[in-house]
Design an enzyme around this catalytic site. Structure first.
Site, PDB file in Angstrom:
ATOM      1  N   LYS A   1     -11.561   1.542  13.292  1.00 26.01           N
ATOM      2  CA  LYS A   1     -10.316   2.213  13.613  1.00 26.01           C
ATOM      3  C   LYS A   1     -10.142   2.558  15.306  1.00 26.01           C
ATOM      4  O   LYS A   1      -8.956   2.300  15.914  1.00 26.01           O
ATOM      5  CB  LYS A   1      -9.807   3.430  12.956  1.00 26.01           C
ATOM      6  CG  LYS A   1      -9.541   3.427  11.535  1.00 26.01           C
ATOM      7  CD  LYS A   1      -8.182   2.281  11.320  1.00 26.01           C
ATOM      8  CE  LYS A   1      -7.828   2.192  10.050  1.00 26.01           C
ATOM      9  NZ  LYS A   1      -6.624   1.266   9.866  1.00 26.01           N
TER      10      LYS A   1
ATOM     11  N   LEU B   1      -1.968   1.926  13.012  1.00 24.82           N
ATOM     12  CA  LEU B   1      -2.090   3.376  12.326  1.00 24.82           C
ATOM     13  C   LEU B   1      -3.841   3.465  11.981  1.00 24.82           C
ATOM     14  O   LEU B   1      -4.261   2.479  11.431  1.00 24.82           O
ATOM     15  CB  LEU B   1      -1.361   3.353  11.107  1.00 24.82           C
ATOM     16  CG  LEU B   1      -0.046   3.723  11.059  1.00 24.82           C
ATOM     17  CD1 LEU B   1       0.586   3.352   9.722  1.00 24.82           C
ATOM     18  CD2 LEU B   1       0.332   4.981  11.620  1.00 24.82           C
ATOM     19  N   GLY B   2      -4.256   4.304  12.306  1.00 26.08           N
ATOM     20  CA  GLY B   2      -5.827   4.831  12.207  1.00 26.08           C
ATOM     21  C   GLY B   2      -6.010   5.847  11.327  1.00 26.08           C
ATOM     22  O   GLY B   2      -5.381   5.677  10.042  1.00 26.08           O
TER      23      GLY B   2
ATOM     24  N   GLY C   1       0.804  -1.293   0.163  1.00 26.50           N
ATOM     25  CA  GLY C   1      -0.043  -0.048  -0.056  1.00 26.50           C
ATOM     26  C   GLY C   1       0.854   1.377   0.028  1.00 26.50           C
ATOM     27  O   GLY C   1       1.908   1.313   0.264  1.00 26.50           O
TER      28      GLY C   1
ATOM     29  N   TYR D   1     -15.662   2.633   8.660  1.00 23.49           N
ATOM     30  CA  TYR D   1     -14.273   2.503   8.914  1.00 23.49           C
ATOM     31  C   TYR D   1     -13.499   3.298  10.251  1.00 23.49           C
ATOM     32  O   TYR D   1     -12.877   2.779  10.902  1.00 23.49           O
ATOM     33  CB  TYR D   1     -13.927   3.635   7.703  1.00 23.49           C
ATOM     34  CG  TYR D   1     -12.033   3.635   7.445  1.00 23.49           C
ATOM     35  CD1 TYR D   1     -11.428   2.633   7.185  1.00 23.49           C
ATOM     36  CD2 TYR D   1     -11.382   4.807   7.777  1.00 23.49           C
ATOM     37  CE1 TYR D   1      -9.962   2.689   7.013  1.00 23.49           C
ATOM     38  CE2 TYR D   1     -10.285   4.900   7.701  1.00 23.49           C
ATOM     39  CZ  TYR D   1      -9.562   3.804   7.311  1.00 23.49           C
ATOM     40  OH  TYR D   1      -8.191   3.949   7.292  1.00 23.49           O
TER      41      TYR D   1
ATOM     42  N   VAL E   1       1.030   3.457   2.166  1.00 23.10           N
ATOM     43  CA  VAL E   1       1.652   3.855   3.573  1.00 23.10           C
ATOM     44  C   VAL E   1       2.718   2.864   3.763  1.00 23.10           C
ATOM     45  O   VAL E   1       3.916   3.153   4.206  1.00 23.10           O
ATOM     46  CB  VAL E   1       0.680   4.068   4.599  1.00 23.10           C
ATOM     47  CG1 VAL E   1       1.695   4.341   5.982  1.00 23.10           C
ATOM     48  CG2 VAL E   1      -0.080   5.358   4.480  1.00 23.10           C
ATOM     49  N   GLY E   2       2.489   1.690   3.865  1.00 22.17           N
ATOM     50  CA  GLY E   2       3.323   0.474   4.142  1.00 22.17           C
ATOM     51  C   GLY E   2       4.731   0.695   3.265  1.00 22.17           C
ATOM     52  O   GLY E   2       5.590   0.267   3.737  1.00 22.17           O
TER      53      GLY E   2
ATOM     54  N   HIS F   1      -8.836   8.844  -2.631  1.00 17.65           N
ATOM     55  CA  HIS F   1      -9.053  10.121  -2.065  1.00 17.65           C
ATOM     56  C   HIS F   1      -9.157  11.579  -2.822  1.00 17.65           C
ATOM     57  O   HIS F   1      -8.890  11.181  -4.085  1.00 17.65           O
ATOM     58  CB  HIS F   1      -8.122  10.383  -0.844  1.00 17.65           C
ATOM     59  CG  HIS F   1      -8.232   9.196   0.204  1.00 17.65           C
ATOM     60  ND1 HIS F   1      -7.556   7.971   0.049  1.00 17.65           N
ATOM     61  CD2 HIS F   1      -8.974   9.117   1.189  1.00 17.65           C
ATOM     62  CE1 HIS F   1      -7.873   7.260   1.147  1.00 17.65           C
ATOM     63  NE2 HIS F   1      -8.862   7.902   1.960  1.00 17.65           N
TER      64      HIS F   1
ATOM     65  N   SER G   1      -7.934  10.019  10.853  1.00 21.09           N
ATOM     66  CA  SER G   1      -8.358  11.259  11.504  1.00 21.09           C
ATOM     67  C   SER G   1      -9.920  11.022  11.416  1.00 21.09           C
ATOM     68  O   SER G   1     -10.615  11.920  12.260  1.00 21.09           O
ATOM     69  CB  SER G   1      -7.803  12.466  11.001  1.00 21.09           C
ATOM     70  OG  SER G   1      -8.232  12.771   9.742  1.00 21.09           O
ATOM     71  N   CYS G   2     -10.666  10.226  10.859  1.00 20.97           N
ATOM     72  CA  CYS G   2     -11.995  10.245  10.907  1.00 20.97           C
ATOM     73  C   CYS G   2     -12.753   9.545  12.067  1.00 20.97           C
ATOM     74  O   CYS G   2     -13.817   9.369  12.233  1.00 20.97           O
ATOM     75  CB  CYS G   2     -12.475   9.371   9.430  1.00 20.97           C
ATOM     76  SG  CYS G   2     -12.250   7.728   9.464  1.00 20.97           S
TER      77      CYS G   2
END
Ligand code: GFB
Length: 314
Positions: free
Chosen positions: A142, A107-108, A16, A138, A18-19, A181, A110-111
């Site tokens: 989280k 990792l989560g 992904g 989602y 981020v990963g 996004h 901000s939502c």
């Protein structure tokens, strides 16, 4: 506090955005990087994850694996967003406890905060109000992940921590308009509008919603910083401390792409949360600050997109 030197470090979700950024950043650490492809290990399968973790014996784990997407994907695929994310985090966190993993970072997003939380959003705003309906599925997964880490710390003494990044973008992002996004979506639309010599490009919502954007290499650096220097039950926001309106980011993206036409706002599409800006006081106290300016991050992302083979040919 926690050295990565000589450690076996598993990045779950290494393909992904981020990963893969965490993997790139770990190249400058003296650790052994562990990854496993989805074809070999389905992270939603508890027993399989336990067997793999027990065999590989990681010392540390970054949980960057998740089912993610933009506002439309969250709103139209609620079952996947809640089930996949609960299953992935449950499997990995329980497997980590059983195998005696020394440190884990979850990792989560901000939502997790209420739709109308006071801005900038402090960590103690969690569970003080109603969630934004489009991404509550989602968000609830989280929030459960945060609580899981906290519970494992209390009951089993596991050094499992959580961090909540703001909206992220960068190389490796998803440019598919149905699931992406806003930044990759608008970059793709502006590029197609430029190539097609169009007068306008469509922007969902009113353009008035505010978002805070962080470049993916910054979140990778923050995650590694927290893994090494932070330990505690409290989770930590990861943000830049600044936000912009969707209209502003759309114009900035048009400048980077070189599309000179106009913006057409589509009010039939949702704005989602009116504003998402994180309070970064706890992160600053932990000794970290974002480095990448929005303009430089957008340029790097567009350069990656042009080279990725995904951009429409001119
Ligand atoms: O990035 P985005 O999908 O995520 O949308 P959220 C941000 C804002 O950009 C919304 C607007 O107000 C959208 O209406 N927008 C304008 C667009 N044009 C577009 C477009 O073409 N595509 C998209 N996708 N948006 C997600 C959550 O919310 O943020 C997730 O649903 C997660 O759960 C993620 O938390 C970080 O910030 O609204």
């Amino acid at each position: 506090m926690f050295s990565l030197d000589g450690r076996r470090v598993w990045v779950a979700g290494h393909r992904g955005m981020v990963g893969s950024a965490i993997c790139r950043r770990l190249e400058s650490e003296s650790c052994d990087l562990l990854t496993v492809p989805r074809s070999t290990l389905d992270l939603t399968r508890q027993a399989d994850v336990e067997t793999w973790v027990d065999a590989q014996k990681p010392d540390a784990i970054f949980i960057a694996a998740a089912t993610v997407g933009g506002i439309l994907a969250n709103d139209t695929r609620p079952a996947e967003f809640i089930y996949d994310n609960l299953a992935i985090q449950n499997s990995i966190i329980e497997a980590a406890r059983k195998a005696g993993v020394k440190k884990l970072l979850f990792l989560g997003s901000s939502c997790i905060y209420p739709k109308f939380a006071a801005q900038p959003m402090r960590e103690d705003a969690l569970l003080t109000g109603e969630l934004e309906p489009t991404n509550q599925w989602y968000a609830i997964a989280k929030i459960a992940g945060i609580r899981l880490c906290q519970a494992y710390r209390r009951q089993y003494g596991c050094d499992f921590i959580s961090a909540m990044p703001t909206n992220l973008y960068g190389p490796g992002d998803n440019f598919d308009l149905a699931s992406s996004h806003v930044i990759p979506a608008l970059m793709s639309k502006a590029h197609s509008a430029k190539v097609g010599k169009m007068e306008f490009m469509d922007v969902w919502g009113t353009g008035k919603a505010r978002r805070e954007f962080m470049y993916v290499d910054d979140i990778a650096d923050a995650a590694i910083h927290l893994m090494k220097h932070y330990s505690g039950e409290d989770f930590v926001n990861i943000g830049t401390g600044a936000d912009v309106t969707i209209a502003e980011i759309a114009r900035q993206i048009c400048d980077v792409v070189g599309f000179n036409g106009g913006l057409r706002f589509d009010n039939s599409k949702p704005d989602g949360t009116p504003q998402k800006l994180l309070d970064v006081g706890r992160l600053t106290k932990a000794g970290w600050a974002a480095q990448t300016e929005l303009g430089a991050g957008l340029e790097a992302t567009y350069a990656w997109y042009l080279n990725s083979g995904k951009a429409e040919a001119a």
